[in-house]
Write an enzyme that holds these catalytic residues in place. Sequence first.
Site, mmCIF file in Angstrom:
data_model
loop_
_atom_site.group_PDB
_atom_site.id
_atom_site.type_symbol
_atom_site.label_atom_id
_atom_site.label_comp_id
_atom_site.label_asym_id
_atom_site.label_seq_id
_atom_site.Cartn_x
_atom_site.Cartn_y
_atom_site.Cartn_z
ATOM 1 N N LYS A 40 41.610 49.535 7.345
ATOM 2 C CA LYS A 40 41.563 50.751 8.179
ATOM 3 C C LYS A 40 40.243 50.803 8.951
ATOM 4 O O LYS A 40 39.293 50.083 8.610
ATOM 5 C CB LYS A 40 41.707 51.991 7.285
ATOM 6 C CG LYS A 40 40.562 52.172 6.290
ATOM 7 C CD LYS A 40 40.895 53.216 5.232
ATOM 8 C CE LYS A 40 39.721 53.375 4.262
ATOM 9 N NZ LYS A 40 40.092 54.136 3.066
ATOM 10 N N ARG A 135 43.171 65.189 -1.995
ATOM 11 C CA ARG A 135 42.896 64.821 -0.614
ATOM 12 C C ARG A 135 44.203 64.492 0.101
ATOM 13 O O ARG A 135 44.560 65.102 1.084
ATOM 14 C CB ARG A 135 41.929 63.626 -0.588
ATOM 15 C CG ARG A 135 41.432 63.271 0.788
ATOM 16 C CD ARG A 135 40.520 62.057 0.782
ATOM 17 N NE ARG A 135 41.214 60.832 0.409
ATOM 18 C CZ ARG A 135 40.690 59.618 0.575
ATOM 19 N NH1 ARG A 135 39.472 59.481 1.059
ATOM 20 N NH2 ARG A 135 41.375 58.540 0.236
ATOM 21 N N TYR A 247 8.703 58.933 19.660
ATOM 22 C CA TYR A 247 8.909 60.378 19.819
ATOM 23 C C TYR A 247 8.178 61.164 18.739
ATOM 24 O O TYR A 247 8.185 60.799 17.567
ATOM 25 C CB TYR A 247 10.404 60.702 19.726
ATOM 26 C CG TYR A 247 11.166 60.421 20.999
ATOM 27 C CD1 TYR A 247 10.810 61.023 22.200
ATOM 28 C CD2 TYR A 247 12.247 59.566 20.983
ATOM 29 C CE1 TYR A 247 11.523 60.770 23.359
ATOM 30 C CE2 TYR A 247 12.970 59.304 22.135
ATOM 31 C CZ TYR A 247 12.597 59.914 23.324
ATOM 32 O OH TYR A 247 13.300 59.674 24.469
ATOM 33 N N MET A 296 17.409 56.440 20.797
ATOM 34 C CA MET A 296 18.830 56.201 21.058
ATOM 35 C C MET A 296 19.134 54.712 21.201
ATOM 36 O O MET A 296 20.121 54.212 20.645
ATOM 37 C CB MET A 296 19.260 56.936 22.332
ATOM 38 C CG MET A 296 20.750 56.887 22.569
ATOM 39 S SD MET A 296 21.232 57.718 24.084
ATOM 40 C CE MET A 296 20.843 59.421 23.707
HETATM 41 C C1 LIG Z 1 39.863 53.427 1.864
HETATM 42 C C2 LIG Z 1 40.903 53.364 0.819
HETATM 43 C C3 LIG Z 1 41.013 52.235 -0.014
HETATM 44 C C4 LIG Z 1 39.967 51.151 -0.054
HETATM 45 O O1 LIG Z 1 38.844 51.664 -0.748
HETATM 46 P P1 LIG Z 1 37.520 50.807 -1.000
HETATM 47 O O2 LIG Z 1 36.666 51.722 -1.812
HETATM 48 O O3 LIG Z 1 36.937 50.539 0.334
HETATM 49 O O4 LIG Z 1 37.904 49.575 -1.719
HETATM 50 C C5 LIG Z 1 42.105 52.173 -0.872
HETATM 51 N N1 LIG Z 1 43.004 53.189 -0.936
HETATM 52 C C6 LIG Z 1 42.910 54.302 -0.175
HETATM 53 C C7 LIG Z 1 43.928 55.381 -0.298
HETATM 54 C C8 LIG Z 1 41.846 54.438 0.716
HETATM 55 O O5 LIG Z 1 41.741 55.544 1.465
#
Ligand SMILES: *Cc1c(COP(=O)(O)O)cnc(C)c1O
Length: 351
Positions: A40, A135, A247, A296
Site C-alpha cells: 500500500k 479501526r 532560519y 524547505m
Molecule cells: C499496513 C498493514 C499491514 C502491514 O503492516 P506492517 O506493520 O507494515 O507489516 C498489514 N495489514 C494491515 C491491515 C495493514 O493496514
Amino acid sequence: MAKRGMSQSILKINTKAIYENWQNLDKKSSKNVETAAVIKADAYGLSAKNIASNLTRKNVKTFFVAIAEEGIEIRKAVGNDPDIFIFSGLMPKDALILKEYNLIPLLNSADQYNQFQLTLSGQKFGIQLDTGMNRLGMEPSEFLSLDKNISNACLIMSHLACADEPSHKQNLQQLKTFHHLTDGLNIRRSLAATGGILLGAEYHFDLCRPGIGLYGGLPFAESKPVVKLSIPVIQSRTVLAGETVGYGGTWIAQKDTQVATISAGYADGLIRAIGNGKIFLYDGEVRCPLIARVSMDLITVDISELNNTPETLDLINEIQTVDTVAHAAGTIGYEILTSLGQRYVREYISG
Ligand SMILES: *Cc1c(COP(=O)(O)O)cnc(C)c1O
C-alpha cells in the site's frame, strides 16, 4: 538509469534486499503458511509497481493495498495470476474497478457485504474483522449476524494493534477473539503483519502480511537496509566563530566551521524535526552533523571533519537507517519512508 539534474538527490532502492527480507520473514513461519507482501501507499513510498513485479518474478503470489485505485497499477504490473486484496473493501463506485482488474475486496461491514452481493456476487471476496483495534473491520456481533453464507470467502483477516510490543496484553486478547470468531469456518485466515510474524507461530494462521519488514524497518530488527539517500552539495562556506546559520539564527558557530548546504529539505520529506544536530550526513563512513533548522529545500551540514567538499552526502545509509532518522525526529520508520518525496531520482538495485 534515470536522467538527473546535478541538484537532484538519488534514492537508491535495493529490491534484492526487499526480497531477502521477504525470504527471512517467510522462514519465520512454517512451510504451509503463505507469506504475502503489503504494498500500500506505493509500497511505503518505494514504488509498488517495481517492487510488485520483482516479487512476482520471485514467486510471491499475494499482495495487499489500501484502496481499489492502487490495485489498478499493480494488476498491470503483475499480470493476472497473483491475488490482490483491498483493505478498504468495497467502497461506493469501486465495483467496476474491482471487477475489471480482478481485485479482491476485504469486506469491512455488513453494509459492504450486502452491497457486494448486489453488485459483485460470484466474484472473489475476503472479510476483515475488527478484533479490538477499532479501526477497520466488522464488529464481532455484526459478523455473527450476517445472514448469508460466507463460506465462499477466500480469506478472513484481522489486524493487531500492538504487535510491535510483544508483551502487550491486547495481542493475546485479539488472538482469542480471532479464534472465537473464525475457528471451524474452514476459510483461510490471516492475522499477522510484520510484528505479528515475530510474535510466534500461534499468530501465523494460513497467511502472513508483512509490510514494513520488507522495506528494512522496525519491528523487524534483523531486516536488511533497503534505501540509501544521497543528496548533492550545492555550496560550502566557512562560517566564522560567533556567526549563525539558517532560519532564526538558532545555530551559532562556536569556532570557525566549514558548512555545506545540500539540496533537499522538508518538502522532500526530510521533516523539520530531524534538524538541529540530531542526525548526521555521511561522506562514506565519516559522519558530519546536520546543523541549524531544516529549510524547505535545503539543509546545512558541518563538514569541518572533511578535507574537501564532497559532491554528495548521504542522509540514509546502512549506518543511519530509516529508523535512526525516525527516532531522532520522534516518529516511526513508516512515516519517514512514506514521506520521502517525489523529487528524488529513484534507482533500483536488483540482484
Ligand atoms: C499496513 C498493514 C499491514 C502491514 O503492516 P506492517 O506493520 O507494515 O507489516 C498489514 N495489514 C494491515 C491491515 C495493514 O493496514
